[in-house]
Write a protein that holds these residues in place. Structure first.
Motif, PDB file in Angstrom:
ATOM      1  N   PRO A 142      -4.152   4.103  -7.895  1.00 12.35           N
ATOM      2  CA  PRO A 142      -2.747   3.051  -7.497  1.00 12.35           C
ATOM      3  C   PRO A 142      -1.804   4.210  -5.856  1.00 12.35           C
ATOM      4  N   GLU A 143      -2.160   5.642  -6.445  1.00 13.79           N
ATOM      5  CA  GLU A 143      -1.335   6.291  -6.063  1.00 13.79           C
ATOM      6  C   GLU A 143      -1.494   6.601  -4.543  1.00 13.79           C
ATOM      7  N   MET A 144      -2.308   5.300  -3.888  1.00  6.14           N
ATOM      8  CA  MET A 144      -2.211   4.864  -2.717  1.00  6.14           C
ATOM      9  C   MET A 144      -1.664   3.985  -2.454  1.00  6.14           C
ATOM     10  N   VAL A 145      -0.810   2.898  -2.817  1.00 13.71           N
ATOM     11  CA  VAL A 145      -0.768   1.847  -2.734  1.00 13.71           C
ATOM     12  C   VAL A 145       0.705   1.809  -2.749  1.00 13.71           C
ATOM     13  N   SER A 146       1.802   2.949  -3.254  1.00 12.54           N
ATOM     14  CA  SER A 146       2.879   3.530  -3.493  1.00 12.54           C
ATOM     15  C   SER A 146       3.164   4.225  -3.464  1.00 12.54           C
ATOM     16  N   CYS A 187       4.916  -0.428  -8.031  1.00  7.88           N
ATOM     17  CA  CYS A 187       3.792  -0.738  -7.459  1.00  7.88           C
ATOM     18  C   CYS A 187       2.775   0.118  -8.004  1.00  7.88           C
ATOM     19  N   SER A 188       2.511   1.391  -7.800  1.00  7.10           N
ATOM     20  CA  SER A 188       1.690   2.340  -8.850  1.00  7.10           C
ATOM     21  C   SER A 188       1.827   2.355 -10.409  1.00  7.10           C
ATOM     22  N   ILE A 189       2.893   1.806 -10.817  1.00  6.65           N
ATOM     23  CA  ILE A 189       3.493   2.268 -12.145  1.00  6.65           C
ATOM     24  C   ILE A 189       2.700   1.114 -13.033  1.00  6.65           C
ATOM     25  N   SER A 225      -4.326  -1.429   1.462  1.00 11.30           N
ATOM     26  CA  SER A 225      -3.372  -2.203   1.204  1.00 11.30           C
ATOM     27  C   SER A 225      -1.925  -1.831   0.572  1.00 11.30           C
ATOM     28  N   GLY A 226      -2.037  -0.523   1.242  1.00  9.74           N
ATOM     29  CA  GLY A 226      -0.505   0.115   0.728  1.00  9.74           C
ATOM     30  C   GLY A 226       0.455   0.078   1.505  1.00  9.74           C
ATOM     31  N   SER A 227       1.817   0.307   0.993  1.00 12.08           N
ATOM     32  CA  SER A 227       3.081   1.426   1.772  1.00 12.08           C
ATOM     33  C   SER A 227       3.268   2.182   0.947  1.00 12.08           C
ATOM     34  N   HIS A 228       2.688   3.183   1.734  1.00 15.92           N
ATOM     35  CA  HIS A 228       2.100   4.670   1.134  1.00 15.92           C
ATOM     36  C   HIS A 228       4.193   5.387   1.688  1.00 15.92           C
ATOM     37  N   TRP A 229       3.569   6.016   0.393  1.00 20.34           N
ATOM     38  CA  TRP A 229       5.463   6.991   0.778  1.00 20.34           C
ATOM     39  C   TRP A 229       5.492   8.042   1.349  1.00 20.34           C
ATOM     40  N   ALA A 230       3.985   8.744   2.398  1.00 17.15           N
ATOM     41  CA  ALA A 230       3.906   9.994   3.040  1.00 17.15           C
ATOM     42  C   ALA A 230       3.578  11.229   2.365  1.00 17.15           C
ATOM     43  N   SER A 280       9.311  20.132  12.196  1.00 21.62           N
ATOM     44  CA  SER A 280       8.482  19.335  12.040  1.00 21.62           C
ATOM     45  C   SER A 280       9.369  17.723  12.843  1.00 21.62           C
ATOM     46  N   PRO A 281       8.253  17.249  13.200  1.00 22.47           N
ATOM     47  CA  PRO A 281       8.452  16.010  14.946  1.00 22.47           C
ATOM     48  C   PRO A 281       8.317  14.272  13.315  1.00 22.47           C
ATOM     49  N   LYS A 282       8.965  14.198  14.017  1.00 21.69           N
ATOM     50  CA  LYS A 282       8.358  12.479  13.252  1.00 21.69           C
ATOM     51  C   LYS A 282       6.297  12.298  13.728  1.00 21.69           C
ATOM     52  N   ARG A 283       6.332  11.999  12.754  1.00 23.01           N
ATOM     53  CA  ARG A 283       4.947  11.060  13.452  1.00 23.01           C
ATOM     54  C   ARG A 283       4.124   9.439  12.780  1.00 23.01           C
ATOM     55  N   ARG A 284       3.830   8.737  13.818  1.00 22.70           N
ATOM     56  CA  ARG A 284       3.847   7.205  13.148  1.00 22.70           C
ATOM     57  C   ARG A 284       2.897   6.812  12.027  1.00 22.70           C
ATOM     58  N   ILE A 285       1.846   8.176  11.608  1.00 19.99           N
ATOM     59  CA  ILE A 285       0.969   8.292  10.110  1.00 19.99           C
ATOM     60  C   ILE A 285       2.122   7.937   9.135  1.00 19.99           C
ATOM     61  N   TYR A 286       3.382   8.895   9.537  1.00 24.57           N
ATOM     62  CA  TYR A 286       4.058   8.436   8.140  1.00 24.57           C
ATOM     63  C   TYR A 286       4.940   6.930   7.788  1.00 24.57           C
ATOM     64  N   HIS A 287       4.624   6.068   9.003  1.00 29.08           N
ATOM     65  CA  HIS A 287       5.176   5.159   8.410  1.00 29.08           C
ATOM     66  C   HIS A 287       4.334   4.584   7.459  1.00 29.08           C
ATOM     67  N   ASN A 288       5.087   4.536   6.530  1.00 30.28           N
ATOM     68  CA  ASN A 288       4.897   3.666   5.291  1.00 30.28           C
ATOM     69  C   ASN A 288       3.752   1.951   5.556  1.00 30.28           C
ATOM     70  N   CYS A 289       3.615   1.604   6.838  1.00 31.98           N
ATOM     71  CA  CYS A 289       2.745   0.119   6.726  1.00 31.98           C
ATOM     72  C   CYS A 289       1.309   1.261   7.743  1.00 31.98           C
ATOM     73  N   SER A 290       1.015   2.016   7.989  1.00 36.04           N
ATOM     74  CA  SER A 290       0.448   2.688   8.695  1.00 36.04           C
ATOM     75  C   SER A 290      -0.963   3.075   8.674  1.00 36.04           C
ATOM     76  N   GLY A 291      -1.339   2.449   7.095  1.00 39.21           N
ATOM     77  CA  GLY A 291      -2.368   2.686   6.541  1.00 39.21           C
ATOM     78  C   GLY A 291      -2.932   0.502   7.032  1.00 39.21           C
ATOM     79  N   LYS A 292      -1.768   0.063   6.659  1.00 42.49           N
ATOM     80  CA  LYS A 292      -2.084  -1.162   7.045  1.00 42.49           C
ATOM     81  C   LYS A 292      -2.672  -1.653   8.577  1.00 42.49           C
TER      82      LYS A 292
END
Length: 335
Positions: free
Chosen positions: A231-235, A241-243, A75-80, A123-135
């Protein structure tokens, strides 16, 4: 029909003006509003808790043995941050998904410290660093569990996306044919519905007893509860959001381009707002004002929002250079 939500002052004069719309609903309909309460609004990432529901409805999280944190990040927009990446990597192993199967593009973390560390190490870019990867992993878990084709999982006619659209329409109490579809930044379909319908969906996330379908109700209870417990997983650390989710009376999620939604359990209210210039900096100020205007009793939540976006604007030298003020007044709608 938009209204001024926030004025930014410098030298005693208005420098910037943020227009927008706000809608608040209860179980009987619209109760509060500013501007056009039926403004057609793309959900962007505020839709992520709803996009996660089909996977939970079908029990994909249980089938793959996902932990609470792994399920919450759907459900999150994580910050990796490091703790986000750890959960995402674990999810891929449990679901049996290779990182290359995610449609979201490789990128660097939104979190500055995490991004700088990667830059320094080369280090290179990764797909899971994208904030939508959890979705995306949540949708892929649904596909893997149900036997849907993993290719094309972001296509609007893919069964996973059809289920997501139908679930949104159900929670918003509107025909699925009236849901407008576009393309989100991460490649997934993004849906647009009137602001009052979006507020209604968040009301039901906060008050799942309003959801008649047992499977949808069970999934809504789970995802909203996990958002509060983790909540830390959501943002990201120190993000709105986390706050907000530290308050167990609130289920909340924002999206790109100025859309924010939250539901209040004890008050039986759902809110959705749209800042028309797409700005997100004003969210804490606007939401704090909404809570104050409806007489919200949990002052610590309002204080956290005020601390996140102080009224005084400081320049680079720490000197007060201006002021932000929420200037809207919520209109009360009677039944």
């Amino acid at each position: 029909m938009s209204e001024v939500l926030v004025n930014e002052y410098r030298g005693g004069y208005v420098e910037n003006v943020h227009y927008g719309h706000i809608c608040g609903v209860d179980a009987n309909g619209i109760r509060y509003g500013t501007g056009n309460v039926r403004h057609l609004t793309f959900l962007r990432s505020s839709g992520k808790p709803i996009q996660a529901l089909p996977a939970l409805i079908h029990g994909a999280d249980e089938a793959f043995g996902l932990s609470e944190k792994e399920t919450a990040i759907m459900s999150g927009s994580h910050w990796a941050e490091t703790f986000h990446v750890s959960e995402l990597e674990s999810m891929m192993v449990k679901i049996g998904i290779a990182e290359e199967q995610l449609v979201c593009s490789p990128t660097y973390p939104l979190n500055g410290a995490a991004r700088d560390e990667l830059f320094v190490s080369g280090s290179p870019k990764r797909r899971i660093y994208h904030n939508c990867s959890g979705k995306h992993l949540g949708i892929l878990s649904l596909c893997k569990h149900k036997g849907y084709d993993l290719q094309g999982y972001t296509d609007t006619d893919h069964p996973a996306q059809q289920e997501i659209a139908a679930t949104l329409a159900y929670l918003a109490a509107m025909p699925v044919e009236e849901v407008v579809t576009g393309v989100d930044g991460c490649g997934c379909p993004v849906f647009a519905i009137p602001l009052d319908r979006l507020a209604t969906a968040y009301l039901k996330l906060a008050l799942p007893e309003l959801i008649e379908d047992h499977a949808v109700r069970r999934a809504a209870i789970k995802i909203a509860g996990l958002m509060n417990r983790h909540p830390e997983m959501v943002s990201g650390s120190g993000q709105i959001c986390s706050i907000l989710l530290l308050d167990d009376n609130i289920v909340a999620k924002g999206g790109a381009k100025g859309v924010y939604c939250f539901g209040l359990r004890e008050e039986g209210l759902g809110f959705a707002l749209k800042v028309l210039d797409g700005s997100q900096e004003e969210w804490p100020l606007i939401i704090a004002s909404i809570l104050e205007q409806i007489g919200y009793s949990r002052q610590e939540t309002i204080d956290r929002l005020r601390a996140l976006a102080p009224a005084d604007m400081l320049n680079d030298n720490g000197i007060v250079a201006g002021r932000n003020e929420a200037v809207f007044k919520l209109q009360r709608y009677e039944s």
